[in-house]
Design a protein around this motif. Structure first.
Motif, short mmCIF file in Angstrom:
data_model
loop_
_atom_site.label_atom_id
_atom_site.label_comp_id
_atom_site.label_asym_id
_atom_site.label_seq_id
_atom_site.Cartn_x
_atom_site.Cartn_y
_atom_site.Cartn_z
N ALA A 1 -4.35 -6.80 10.53
CA ALA A 1 -4.79 -7.45 10.68
C ALA A 1 -5.67 -8.18 9.14
CB ALA A 1 -5.67 -6.74 11.62
N VAL B 1 -4.66 -7.47 19.60
CA VAL B 1 -5.04 -7.94 18.22
C VAL B 1 -6.46 -7.59 18.05
CG1 VAL B 1 -3.97 -9.95 17.56
CG2 VAL B 1 -2.18 -8.53 19.16
N MET C 1 -8.66 -7.54 14.60
CA MET C 1 -9.34 -8.18 13.68
C MET C 1 -11.09 -8.55 14.10
SD MET C 1 -7.15 -10.08 13.30
CE MET C 1 -7.92 -10.87 11.95
N LEU D 1 0.20 -10.41 15.48
CA LEU D 1 0.16 -9.99 14.42
C LEU D 1 0.78 -10.87 12.62
CD1 LEU D 1 -2.01 -6.93 14.77
CD2 LEU D 1 -3.31 -9.28 14.30
#
Length: 525
Positions: free
Chosen positions: A23, A321, A325, A471
């Motif tokens: 990330a 995800v 982030m 990712l």
């Protein structure tokens, strides 16, 4: 606030570390992009922080007039600080308001000062911006003192309820009634389409559609009303609004100045669901999150929205995800764990076999990955059919998942979702549902320990593994390409398109925005 231990999954620590490492790697180019560009809204936020407010007879804000005039004369790639305060020091106007008024009629022109003139203008701009930052600091201290004096919500999760009629003077009594019925957080959602306005409306408003306009005066009025009811109830009542869309930096600044407590602030929501240019959004969100960090505001992210357009089982890993982030972008901007209201939602089709167990797995995965974050758990909307009895039951199941997995912020579900804008009686019944579940089952976090190789733990590990794979692909393809390809919410948004792109500029050497400098200097607080 409950001291009960949250249930946890037995996740492979190495997989979790890999997910965060990826990330960070995927997000680093986006942060670089944000650090090397500016937008008209970032520049307008500096002027608002420096005290400029109000609008002309056509309701166009003075900050818009002033930034537009500077942009026409010298561009914004150096920032507006030097041209604006240079004009003030040269005697073109005695203050920002007069300068903006003269600029709107073409009665003043701007230059980019150099040498000693530039130094003087920069010093004056920093002093003006510093006044706004100090106000934000005072408002944060004020919040802490009120919580200490009045008391805080007695439990987690905080009960979060939406009130937004379009008329701020109707919102106020409804918000106070909701607080008396047990709501801990009042959210005033924005009028439909405000995120696409490239200006912030002025004053108290009474004409919003499916929401109430976010304005500084509306913020002030609702904050005062919740302070009044908080004194009556003996607990601090939190206020939420939306810092998203084309004016994200400005609305964040106004929220800090008026002591809001939470703001909807997702790194990709505007890109995916409002077709706002990705670069514009990432530049604006970094500044807005710096303001939130300084103001002690909790952000709420919008991962729940992905599941309204994508399948909640197949796309579960995209939520994870996005949470990772959002965590990276938020911490890079200075936010701390306790400010990360990362979003997720109860949106699996109830006809799917084992749907409740799947919801438990997804909710527990988020809780385990982000143990210190006040996660925002969102109720069912996509599969609400208009059958209010079925809807009330679904909301009860949603509340039960929240209780069992130790969520931090629980948005109250409405049985009339997809039917009508909720009546006060609907909200009262919905709050009764929450109260019953939390009082009857709130302690299940102590007892709920799914077996290591059972359905819930296995499903959670599967979702995390799929998130790591995604990712890894994003790192190879870049975040902007992933967004362009429709990775999140099935929305394809290329970086060279979208609303607001014309308001983005690459910073030139010597760019100056003292608001950014002051916020970054205070990021270690």
């Amino acid at each position: 606030m409950s001291s009960r231990q949250n249930p946890v999954l037995e996740l492979d620590p190495q997989v979790v570390r890999t997910a965060r490492r990826l990330a960070k790697k995927a997000g680093a180019p986006v942060v670089k992009l944000a650090r090397t560009h500016t937008t008209v809204s970032v520049e307008r936020a500096l002027l608002r922080m420096s005290g400029l407010s109000g609008a002309d007879a056509e309701r166009v804000p003075w900050v818009n007039h002033l930034v537009d005039a500077v942009r026409a004369d010298v561009g914004i790639e150096h920032g507006v600080a030097l041209p604006v305060w240079d004009a003030l020091l040269r005697g073109d106007a005695p203050d920002l308001l007069t300068l903006a008024q003269k600029a709107s009629s073409g009665a003043v022109s701007f230059r980019l000062p150099e040498g000693r003139d530039a130094q003087r203008a920069g010093t004056a701009a920093r002093k003006a911006a510093g006044s706004g930052v100090r106000t934000i600091d005072r408002r944060r201290v004020e919040r802490d003192r009120l919580i200490s004096r009045l008391g805080d919500a007695p439990r987690r999760p905080w009960i979060y309820l939406i009130v937004a009629t379009g008329d701020i003077y109707e919102d106020i009594p409804q918000a106070q009634a909701a607080a008396r019925e047990g709501a801990d957080v009042i959210a005033v959602i924005r009028s439909t389409g405000q995120s696409l306005l490239d200006y912030v409306p002025e004053g108290a408003t009474r004409e919003g559609y499916a929401g109430t306009y976010a304005t500084q005066e509306n913020f002030r009025l609702m904050r005062a009303a919740l302070d009044d009811v908080g004194k009556e109830l003996g607990r601090y009542v939190r206020l939420t609004n939306y810092a998203s869309g084309l004016c994200m930096p400005e609305i964040a600044t106004l929220a800090g100045l008026e002591r809001l407590d939470m703001m909807l602030n997702d790194s990709m929501y505007g890109i995916l669901f409002r077709d706002i240019n990705p670069i514009r959004t990432f530049v604006d969100q970094r500044f807005s999150r710096q303001v939130h960090a300084r103001a002690g505001i909790i952000i709420n992210t919008g991962e729940d929205n992905y599941l309204t357009t994508a399948d909640a089982v197949e796309a579960a890993h995209t939520v994870t995800v996005s949470q990772l982030m959002n965590e990276f972008f938020a911490k890079e901007a200075g936010l701390q764990d306790w400010q990360l209201g990362l979003g997720h939602a109860f949106e699996i089709n109830p006809e799917v076999p084992e749907s409740f167990r799947l919801e438990l797995a997804h909710a527990l995965l988020a809780r385990t990955l982000f143990p210190q974050a006040p996660l925002k758990w969102m109720p069912p909307t996509k599969h609400m059919t208009g059958d209010v009895f079925r809807g009330y039951l679904l909301d009860g199941f949603f509340n039960l998942v929240g209780a069992m997995t130790g969520q931090g912020i629980l948005l109250v579900g409405m049985m009339t979702e997809a039917v009508v804008t909720p009546f006060l009686s609907d909200r009262d019944l919905a709050l009764q549902n929450v109260r019953y579940v939390m009082e009857a089952a709130g302690g299940l976090t102590e007892d709920f320990h799914p077996p290591r190789d059972g359905f819930i733990q296995t499903r959670a590990r599967q979702v995390l593994s799929e998130a790591v794979e995604l990712l890894d692909r994003i790192v190879d393809d870049t975040m902007l390409e992933a967004i362009a390809d429709g990775t999140f919410g099935l929305m394809k948004r290329p970086a060279d398109a979208g609303k607001g792109l014309e308001g983005v500029a690459k910073r030139a050497p010597g760019y100056l925005n003292p608001a950014i400098d002051l916020l970054e200097e205070g990021a270690t607080r």
